[in-house]
Design a protein around this motif. Structure first.
Motif, PDB file in Angstrom:
ATOM      1  N   SER A   1       0.825  -1.114  -0.132  1.00 52.37           N
ATOM      2  CA  SER A   1       0.030   0.035  -0.028  1.00 52.37           C
ATOM      3  C   SER A   1       0.896   1.195   0.042  1.00 52.37           C
ATOM      4  N   ASN A   2       2.268   1.237   0.548  1.00 50.90           N
ATOM      5  CA  ASN A   2       3.007   2.281   0.406  1.00 50.90           C
ATOM      6  C   ASN A   2       4.111   2.398  -0.533  1.00 50.90           C
ATOM      7  N   ASN A   3       3.897   1.337  -1.597  1.00 47.27           N
ATOM      8  CA  ASN A   3       4.859   1.376  -2.450  1.00 47.27           C
ATOM      9  C   ASN A   3       4.808   2.143  -3.992  1.00 47.27           C
ATOM     10  N   PRO A   4       5.545   3.105  -4.125  1.00 50.38           N
ATOM     11  CA  PRO A   4       5.392   3.812  -5.402  1.00 50.38           C
ATOM     12  C   PRO A   4       5.299   2.987  -6.768  1.00 50.38           C
ATOM     13  N   GLU A   5       6.349   1.802  -6.578  1.00 52.58           N
ATOM     14  CA  GLU A   5       6.381   0.939  -7.736  1.00 52.58           C
ATOM     15  C   GLU A   5       4.886   0.121  -7.880  1.00 52.58           C
ATOM     16  N   VAL A   6       4.467  -0.083  -6.879  1.00 47.97           N
ATOM     17  CA  VAL A   6       3.171  -0.728  -6.932  1.00 47.97           C
ATOM     18  C   VAL A   6       2.006   0.094  -7.620  1.00 47.97           C
ATOM     19  N   GLY A   7       2.156   1.466  -7.392  1.00 46.86           N
ATOM     20  CA  GLY A   7       1.244   2.538  -7.716  1.00 46.86           C
ATOM     21  C   GLY A   7       1.269   2.507  -9.390  1.00 46.86           C
ATOM     22  N   ARG A   8       2.765   2.306  -9.780  1.00 50.36           N
ATOM     23  CA  ARG A   8       2.933   2.350 -11.358  1.00 50.36           C
ATOM     24  C   ARG A   8       2.127   1.154 -11.958  1.00 50.36           C
ATOM     25  N   LEU A   9       2.146   0.071 -11.457  1.00 46.54           N
ATOM     26  CA  LEU A   9       1.624  -1.202 -11.515  1.00 46.54           C
ATOM     27  C   LEU A   9      -0.271  -1.072 -11.755  1.00 46.54           C
ATOM     28  N   LEU A  10      -0.752  -0.411 -10.581  1.00 42.73           N
ATOM     29  CA  LEU A  10      -2.161  -0.061 -10.631  1.00 42.73           C
ATOM     30  C   LEU A  10      -2.654   0.886 -11.524  1.00 42.73           C
ATOM     31  N   ARG A  11      -1.629   2.025 -11.857  1.00 42.64           N
ATOM     32  CA  ARG A  11      -1.893   2.998 -13.024  1.00 42.64           C
ATOM     33  C   ARG A  11      -2.279   2.181 -14.069  1.00 42.64           C
TER      34      ARG A  11
ATOM     35  N   GLY B   1      -6.334  -7.419   0.667  1.00 47.65           N
ATOM     36  CA  GLY B   1      -5.665  -6.729  -0.610  1.00 47.65           C
ATOM     37  C   GLY B   1      -5.903  -5.405  -0.999  1.00 47.65           C
ATOM     38  N   PRO B   2      -7.358  -4.979  -0.827  1.00 49.77           N
ATOM     39  CA  PRO B   2      -7.440  -3.610  -1.568  1.00 49.77           C
ATOM     40  C   PRO B   2      -6.826  -2.495  -0.826  1.00 49.77           C
ATOM     41  N   ILE B   3      -6.284  -2.618   0.479  1.00 53.19           N
ATOM     42  CA  ILE B   3      -5.454  -1.647   0.968  1.00 53.19           C
ATOM     43  C   ILE B   3      -4.204  -1.121  -0.142  1.00 53.19           C
ATOM     44  N   THR B   4      -4.007  -2.254  -1.152  1.00 52.80           N
ATOM     45  CA  THR B   4      -2.880  -2.004  -1.991  1.00 52.80           C
ATOM     46  C   THR B   4      -3.175  -0.982  -2.983  1.00 52.80           C
ATOM     47  N   LEU B   5      -4.395  -0.709  -3.238  1.00 46.81           N
ATOM     48  CA  LEU B   5      -4.927   0.649  -4.128  1.00 46.81           C
ATOM     49  C   LEU B   5      -4.621   1.963  -3.573  1.00 46.81           C
ATOM     50  N   LEU B   6      -4.064   1.985  -2.383  1.00 47.26           N
ATOM     51  CA  LEU B   6      -3.784   3.217  -1.911  1.00 47.26           C
ATOM     52  C   LEU B   6      -2.092   3.658  -2.443  1.00 47.26           C
ATOM     53  N   ALA B   7      -1.554   2.811  -3.387  1.00 50.75           N
ATOM     54  CA  ALA B   7      -0.290   3.025  -3.830  1.00 50.75           C
ATOM     55  C   ALA B   7      -0.402   3.899  -4.879  1.00 50.75           C
ATOM     56  N   ALA B   8      -1.504   3.765  -5.511  1.00 49.03           N
ATOM     57  CA  ALA B   8      -1.647   4.612  -6.538  1.00 49.03           C
ATOM     58  C   ALA B   8      -2.120   6.171  -6.528  1.00 49.03           C
ATOM     59  N   GLN B   9      -1.128   6.861  -5.718  1.00 51.53           N
ATOM     60  CA  GLN B   9      -1.486   8.353  -5.650  1.00 51.53           C
ATOM     61  C   GLN B   9      -0.155   8.926  -5.541  1.00 51.53           C
ATOM     62  N   ASP B  10      -0.259  10.288  -5.153  1.00 50.75           N
ATOM     63  CA  ASP B  10       0.837  10.897  -5.517  1.00 50.75           C
ATOM     64  C   ASP B  10       2.042  10.586  -4.411  1.00 50.75           C
TER      65      ASP B  10
END
Length: 278
Positions: free
Chosen positions: A143-153, A168-177
């Protein structure tokens, strides 16, 4: 000895089935590679993925003809939360639990698990969907991983199904600034915002506060750093819950979320329906 042979046989069957059906499509399975959940007061608690939350949807995908690729942030072999090795999560059927263990074992062999960096570098076009199992481990390093954010985007931009269950849905928080800053603010109980969160306004669910309180009561007086459902609501998620421990899945656009461990079969069905509609 019989259990060892049975597990090996199941692994061979799953591996053969996956290879045979590789042309149907590819699903990326994102898991945490960590096993120690941070708690308040610098305490930790053993964690990992929940066996049924991973294995039941994975088994359904394989049976439907999809090939699964497992990825963790560092490419380390994911581990199951030992609490999830309980027939309770398999309708009381011990044999079914062992069967699913074989499915999961075949998918998580060390040489089968890829690092997130490797997967991102190779490109994501070949994957038809993203699946994120639960267990508390996603709170550690997803949830705190910027690379996971790239994946989600990437999956969000392409409108490809993204399914997550329980925690698992807490992971979605990675897709923010700034997912790390947001997590720090939530832990500190500050009124922080999730800037440019791609799922703001989406209908979704996650392990409910009522369910989390029951889990927390088992920690012998220790406390979680924060409750995931509150963090999702604060970020802008349109949260929706069923009664505690009841199967519940919410679908909004490409996003599919399941509330708790007992939502595994419903989530698998929703994901397969979304894949078939592509």
């Amino acid at each position: 000895m019989k259990k060892i042979f049975r597990t090996l046989a199941l692994m061979l069957l799953v591996t053969s089935a996956t290879a045979f059906a590789a042309s149907k499509g590819e699903v990326l399975v994102l898991l945490s590679g960590k096993t120690e959940l941070p708690l308040q007061n610098n305490k930790t608690f053993p964690s990992g993925y929940y066996l049924n939350e991973f294995g039941v949807p994975a088994d359904a995908l394989i049976r439907a003809g999809y090939h699964l690729t497992v990825v963790t942030p560092e490419g380390t072999q994911p581990r199951a939360d030992q609490r999830s090795r309980d027939a309770l999560y398999f309708g009381g059927d011990v044999n079914e639990m062992h069967r699913i263990e074989g499915v999961v074992s075949a998918l998580t062999q060390a040489d089968q698990v890829k690092s997130l960096k490797t997967v991102l570098a190779a490109g994501l076009d070949n994957y038809d969907a993203l699946f994120i199992p639960g267990g508390h481990a996603p709170l550690i390093d997803l949830s705190n991983n910027p690379e996971v954010g790239r994946l989600l985007r990437d999956f969000h931009r392409k409108g490809k199904p993204t399914a997550a269950i329980c925690h698992g849905p807490i992971t979605l928080l990675a897709a923010q600034d700034d997912p790390q800053g947001y997590e720090q603010g939530v832990v500190a109980d500050r009124d922080v915002s999730a800037d440019h969160w791609i799922y703001r306004g989406y209908k979704m669910t996650i392990f409910a506060d009522e369910e989390e309180k029951i889990f927390e009561a088992s920690l012998k007086g220790e406390k979680l750093r924060y409750y995931p459902a509150r963090a999702m609501k604060q970020a802008g998620g349109n949260m929706n819950f069923a009664a505690a421990w009841q199967p519940h899945v919410v679908v909004d656009r490409e996003l599919i979320t399941g509330q708790n461990p007992f939502s595994d079969h419903l989530l698998a069905s929703a994901l397969l329906k979304a894949l078939a509609a592509q």
